[in-house]
Write a protein that holds these residues in place. Structure first.
Motif, PDB file in Angstrom:
ATOM      1  N   ARG A  10      21.910   5.192  -6.512  1.00 26.20           N
ATOM      2  CA  ARG A  10      20.705   5.314  -5.676  1.00 26.20           C
ATOM      3  C   ARG A  10      21.036   4.966  -4.243  1.00 26.20           C
ATOM      4  N   ARG A  11      20.323   5.548  -3.321  1.00 27.49           N
ATOM      5  CA  ARG A  11      20.519   5.261  -1.903  1.00 27.49           C
ATOM      6  C   ARG A  11      19.364   4.399  -1.418  1.00 27.49           C
ATOM      7  N   PHE A  12      19.717   3.333  -0.720  1.00 22.63           N
ATOM      8  CA  PHE A  12      18.729   2.415  -0.173  1.00 22.63           C
ATOM      9  C   PHE A  12      18.831   2.445   1.343  1.00 22.63           C
ATOM     10  N   ASN A  13      17.709   2.689   2.000  1.00 25.15           N
ATOM     11  CA  ASN A  13      17.656   2.740   3.463  1.00 25.15           C
ATOM     12  C   ASN A  13      16.974   1.485   3.983  1.00 25.15           C
ATOM     13  N   PHE A  14      17.554   0.908   5.013  1.00 21.45           N
ATOM     14  CA  PHE A  14      17.017  -0.309   5.612  1.00 21.45           C
ATOM     15  C   PHE A  14      16.728  -0.062   7.079  1.00 21.45           C
ATOM     16  N   GLY A  15      15.542  -0.474   7.501  1.00 24.21           N
ATOM     17  CA  GLY A  15      15.137  -0.300   8.895  1.00 24.21           C
ATOM     18  C   GLY A  15      15.540  -1.484   9.756  1.00 24.21           C
ATOM     19  N   THR A  16      15.431  -1.323  11.039  1.00 24.01           N
ATOM     20  CA  THR A  16      15.732  -2.390  11.988  1.00 24.01           C
ATOM     21  C   THR A  16      14.836  -3.593  11.719  1.00 24.01           C
ATOM     22  N   LEU A  17      15.438  -4.753  11.625  1.00 27.41           N
ATOM     23  CA  LEU A  17      14.750  -6.038  11.400  1.00 27.41           C
ATOM     24  C   LEU A  17      14.048  -6.127  10.041  1.00 27.41           C
ATOM     25  N   GLU A  18      14.352  -5.212   9.132  1.00 29.23           N
ATOM     26  CA  GLU A  18      13.766  -5.273   7.791  1.00 29.23           C
ATOM     27  C   GLU A  18      14.381  -6.455   7.038  1.00 29.23           C
ATOM     28  N   THR A  19      13.543  -7.240   6.397  1.00 28.29           N
ATOM     29  CA  THR A  19      14.049  -8.385   5.639  1.00 28.29           C
ATOM     30  C   THR A  19      14.384  -7.973   4.214  1.00 28.29           C
ATOM     31  N   ILE A  20      15.322  -8.681   3.624  1.00 24.91           N
ATOM     32  CA  ILE A  20      15.755  -8.414   2.254  1.00 24.91           C
ATOM     33  C   ILE A  20      15.775  -9.743   1.508  1.00 24.91           C
ATOM     34  N   HIS A  21      15.070  -9.812   0.386  1.00 28.30           N
ATOM     35  CA  HIS A  21      15.097 -11.016  -0.451  1.00 28.30           C
ATOM     36  C   HIS A  21      16.370 -10.981  -1.284  1.00 28.30           C
ATOM     37  N   THR A  22      17.245 -11.970  -1.109  1.00 31.24           N
ATOM     38  CA  THR A  22      18.545 -11.937  -1.777  1.00 31.24           C
ATOM     39  C   THR A  22      18.745 -13.005  -2.837  1.00 31.24           C
ATOM     40  N   GLU A  23      17.885 -14.008  -2.885  1.00 33.21           N
ATOM     41  CA  GLU A  23      18.135 -15.085  -3.843  1.00 33.21           C
ATOM     42  C   GLU A  23      16.845 -15.810  -4.187  1.00 33.21           C
ATOM     43  N   SER A  24      16.757 -16.247  -5.430  1.00 32.46           N
ATOM     44  CA  SER A  24      15.708 -17.164  -5.857  1.00 32.46           C
ATOM     45  C   SER A  24      16.413 -18.352  -6.487  1.00 32.46           C
ATOM     46  N   SER A  25      16.255 -19.500  -5.893  1.00 32.67           N
ATOM     47  CA  SER A  25      16.929 -20.700  -6.377  1.00 32.67           C
ATOM     48  C   SER A  25      15.897 -21.643  -6.969  1.00 32.67           C
ATOM     49  N   ARG A  26      16.192 -22.193  -8.112  1.00 30.35           N
ATOM     50  CA  ARG A  26      15.279 -23.120  -8.780  1.00 30.35           C
ATOM     51  C   ARG A  26      16.025 -24.400  -9.110  1.00 30.35           C
ATOM     52  N   LYS A  27      15.324 -25.497  -9.052  1.00 36.35           N
ATOM     53  CA  LYS A  27      15.910 -26.778  -9.419  1.00 36.35           C
ATOM     54  C   LYS A  27      15.383 -27.168 -10.795  1.00 36.35           C
ATOM     55  N   CYS A  28      16.297 -27.415 -11.719  1.00 34.68           N
ATOM     56  CA  CYS A  28      15.892 -27.820 -13.056  1.00 34.68           C
ATOM     57  C   CYS A  28      17.043 -28.585 -13.714  1.00 34.68           C
ATOM     58  N   THR A  29      16.719 -29.329 -14.724  1.00 39.41           N
ATOM     59  CA  THR A  29      17.746 -30.017 -15.502  1.00 39.41           C
ATOM     60  C   THR A  29      18.309 -29.035 -16.525  1.00 39.41           C
ATOM     61  N   ALA A  30      19.440 -29.394 -17.113  1.00 40.93           N
ATOM     62  CA  ALA A  30      20.023 -28.556 -18.161  1.00 40.93           C
ATOM     63  C   ALA A  30      19.036 -28.414 -19.315  1.00 40.93           C
ATOM     64  N   GLU A  31      18.332 -29.491 -19.633  1.00 40.62           N
ATOM     65  CA  GLU A  31      17.378 -29.469 -20.745  1.00 40.62           C
ATOM     66  C   GLU A  31      16.185 -28.562 -20.439  1.00 40.62           C
ATOM     67  N   SER A  32      15.658 -28.632 -19.215  1.00 42.08           N
ATOM     68  CA  SER A  32      14.503 -27.796 -18.895  1.00 42.08           C
ATOM     69  C   SER A  32      14.905 -26.318 -18.802  1.00 42.08           C
ATOM     70  N   PHE A  33      16.129 -26.040 -18.346  1.00 41.39           N
ATOM     71  CA  PHE A  33      16.586 -24.650 -18.328  1.00 41.39           C
ATOM     72  C   PHE A  33      16.755 -24.128 -19.753  1.00 41.39           C
ATOM     73  N   GLU A  34      17.269 -24.965 -20.643  1.00 36.19           N
ATOM     74  CA  GLU A  34      17.431 -24.543 -22.041  1.00 36.19           C
ATOM     75  C   GLU A  34      16.074 -24.208 -22.667  1.00 36.19           C
ATOM     76  N   ARG A  35      15.051 -25.018 -22.384  1.00 37.48           N
ATOM     77  CA  ARG A  35      13.708 -24.720 -22.887  1.00 37.48           C
ATOM     78  C   ARG A  35      13.191 -23.406 -22.311  1.00 37.48           C
ATOM     79  N   LEU A  36      13.422 -23.186 -21.018  1.00 40.10           N
ATOM     80  CA  LEU A  36      13.000 -21.946 -20.379  1.00 40.10           C
ATOM     81  C   LEU A  36      13.708 -20.746 -21.003  1.00 40.10           C
ATOM     82  N   ALA A  37      15.006 -20.860 -21.203  1.00 42.74           N
ATOM     83  CA  ALA A  37      15.763 -19.762 -21.815  1.00 42.74           C
ATOM     84  C   ALA A  37      15.241 -19.469 -23.217  1.00 42.74           C
ATOM     85  N   CYS A  38      15.019 -20.503 -24.007  1.00 42.91           N
ATOM     86  CA  CYS A  38      14.515 -20.320 -25.374  1.00 42.91           C
ATOM     87  C   CYS A  38      13.152 -19.645 -25.387  1.00 42.91           C
TER      88      CYS A  38
END
Length: 82
Positions: A10-38
């Motif tokens: 696919r071709r993606f076109n980007f305009g001048t000053l167009e923003t791009i969301h590149t990351e979503s970072s979350r803070k969690c413990t190993a235990e809370s991530f395991e519950r989320l994954a499950c």
């Protein structure tokens, strides 16, 4: 200034000053991530952490579909199919 990039056929076109969301970072413990994954039908397959336990990367894999068992009070009214 405009820019175009091809990705996965696919071709993606980007305009001048167009923003791009590149990351979503979350803070969690190993235990809370395991519950989320499950809760999403996945399990933690790998966990890589720094020596201080401040940063980690999780690898997950799909789990088998859990067996749903009826409670005692509704056993006669519920049919479980897989």
């Amino acid at each position: 200034m405009r820019s175009a990039r091809d990705f996965c056929g696919r071709r993606f076109n980007f305009g001048t000053l167009e923003t791009i969301h590149t990351e979503s970072s979350r803070k969690c413990t190993a235990e809370s991530f395991e519950r989320l994954a499950c809760s999403g039908g996945r399990k933690v397959a790998e966990l890589w952490q720094d020596a201080d336990g401040l940063f980690g990367l999780f690898g997950s894999s799909a789990t088998e579909r859990p067996m749903i068992r009826p409670t005692r009070s509704s056993e006669t009214n519920v049919r479980v199919t897989m």
